[in-house]
Design an enzyme around this catalytic site. Structure first.
Site, short mmCIF file in Angstrom:
data_model
loop_
_atom_site.label_atom_id
_atom_site.label_comp_id
_atom_site.label_asym_id
_atom_site.label_seq_id
_atom_site.Cartn_x
_atom_site.Cartn_y
_atom_site.Cartn_z
N GLU A 37 1.06 -1.09 -0.04
CA GLU A 37 0.10 -0.14 -0.18
C GLU A 37 0.82 1.28 0.11
O GLU A 37 2.08 1.43 0.85
CB GLU A 37 -0.97 0.12 1.13
CG GLU A 37 -1.73 1.20 1.22
CD GLU A 37 -2.72 1.32 2.49
OE1 GLU A 37 -3.73 1.87 2.69
OE2 GLU A 37 -2.44 0.75 3.49
N CYS A 96 -5.37 -3.01 2.80
CA CYS A 96 -5.09 -2.80 4.18
C CYS A 96 -6.41 -3.07 4.98
O CYS A 96 -6.81 -4.20 5.46
CB CYS A 96 -4.47 -1.43 4.28
SG CYS A 96 -3.56 -1.26 5.97
N LYS A 142 -10.20 1.68 -2.43
CA LYS A 142 -9.98 1.23 -1.01
C LYS A 142 -11.54 1.46 -0.65
O LYS A 142 -11.94 2.69 -0.59
CB LYS A 142 -9.11 1.76 -0.10
CG LYS A 142 -9.06 1.21 1.31
CD LYS A 142 -7.83 1.74 2.08
CE LYS A 142 -7.68 1.25 3.59
NZ LYS A 142 -6.23 1.71 4.09
#
Length: 383
Positions: free
Chosen positions: A130, A245, A204
């Site tokens: 990331e 994440c 995300k």
């Protein structure tokens, strides 16, 4: 048209909330039983006292009948897709855990070198971390952000990924970079196929807003806009579900990817020094075990020179929750083998898909359901 649409919606409503009156009843053969006293019946002799016609009827109450009454196929709405045959059964994957600096050109060049090294060691799939092209700081995100859709000079990071994937004929899960789209910023992962084409773009979905007093406070939502679309992409190395994440904390997303037939879930990440030691490995193993597939993660290397310090420990986890490969917090390139034949083996060992209780709970894939509803409406209108 109105009646057709209403009928379609009603059918899908029945999928979501099955009518208990429609449950299949177990048929029992009608028989005459001898008159028995309670004292004459024991656990060992009861069935022996019944006529054969009675016991043949009772045999309908079997594990398969129970599974049918549990309606495992309805635990996923729409029904889970079968696991597709992958293009490759066995291949090597590379995880590039790299240091990141304030020099963007250096970060891009460094990632390029790492990808080439991984490929030279046999990797057919490479995963970056990331925010691999920028420091993980609010002040850097907008400065380092790129217009992915414009490409070329407007997005040197993705231009590099495209060129390298095509030249080396590998698939690259490009970690994530800050993507600018109009006035908005997204935390975006770009997937490039072995032909150098952009196969998918995952923004995300779950933003990292956390407040642990005395430890860490971070509000990603003050900088980024959340994505709206789950991402599953078919590649030369199988069907892959993408998360970034914090997305790994939400098991519903992983369950949805599994129901869409994913072989592998990839999570570029940057867990911190507070949650990393406690949750990073735990979450990877949980997502892999619950869904009986492979999970790969890639973090940036640890650097105490920044206010946000990454935990590291990039890993590949197998479908039984086993750690196949991992590393510590320094820079590293991990090469590990993925063997998809273990997916069917583990699902045979523990047949969870056949044991789910669709009569008690359901996971609804809104995106797939809407597509089916829209397709059904079109068919009804055309008829």
């Amino acid at each position: 048209m109105k009646s057709a649409v209403s009928s379609s919606l009603l059918n899908f409503k029945n999928l979501l909330i099955p009518n208990p009156r429609r449950r299949r009843l177990t048929s029992l053969t009608s028989v005459f039983l001898p008159k028995l006293s309670l004292n004459s019946i024991t656990n060992h002799t009861a069935l022996n006292l019944l006529p054969s016609s009675a016991t043949s009827g009772l045999r309908f109450i079997s594990s398969s009948s129970m599974e049918s009454s549990f309606k495992p196929e309805q635990a996923r709405v729409p029904s889970a897709l079968p696991l597709p045959a992958p293009p490759l059964t066995k291949f090597n994957m590379g995880l590039c855990q790299l240091s990141v600096t304030t020099d963007k050109k250096r970060n891009i060049s460094h990632a390029k070198d790492a990808i080439e090294e991984a490929a030279s060691k046999g990797a057919k799939l490479v995963l970056l971390s990331e925010m691999w092209n920028t420091p993980y700081t609010k002040g850097s995100f907008r400065v380092f952000a790129e217009d992915v859709d414009a490409g070329g000079d407007a997005s040197p990071s993705t231009a590099m990924l495209s060129e390298v994937s095509k030249r080396l004929k590998i698939t690259i899960i490009g970690g994530s970079i800050p993507e600018k789209s109009g006035s908005r910023l997204y935390n975006t992962c770009c997937v490039f196929g072995s032909d150098g084409e952009l196969k998918a773009k995952h923004r995300k979905i779950h933003l990292f807003d956390i407040d642990i007093p005395g430890k860490i406070t971070y509000m990603e939502s003050r900088t980024f806009t959340p994505g709206e679309t789950p991402t599953v992409v078919d590649t030369d190395v199988g069907r892959i579900g993408i998360g970034i994440c914090y997305d790994i904390r939400f098991q519903e997303l992983a369950m949805m990817y599994a129901a869409r037939g994913a072989h592998l879930l990839c999570y570029p990440g940057a867990f911190n020094m507070t949650t990393g030691p406690l949750h990073w490995e735990l979450l990877q193993r949980a997502r892999a075990t619950d869904n009986q597939l492979y999970v790969a993660t890639c973090s940036s290397a640890r650097d105490y020179g920044y206010c946000y310090v990454a935990w590291g420990h990039s890993s590949l986890v197998g479908p039984f929750g086993e750690i196949i490969a991992t590393t510590e917090h320094e820079e590293a390139i991990i090469i590990a083998e993925i063997d998809y034949s273990f997916l069917e083996q583990r699902r045979s060992n523990l047949p969870l898909n056949k044991q789910r209780r669709g009569d008690l709970y359901q996971l609804v894939d809104i995106q797939r359901l809407n597509k089916q509803m829209n397709a059904a409406e079109v068919v009804h209108v055309e008829m």
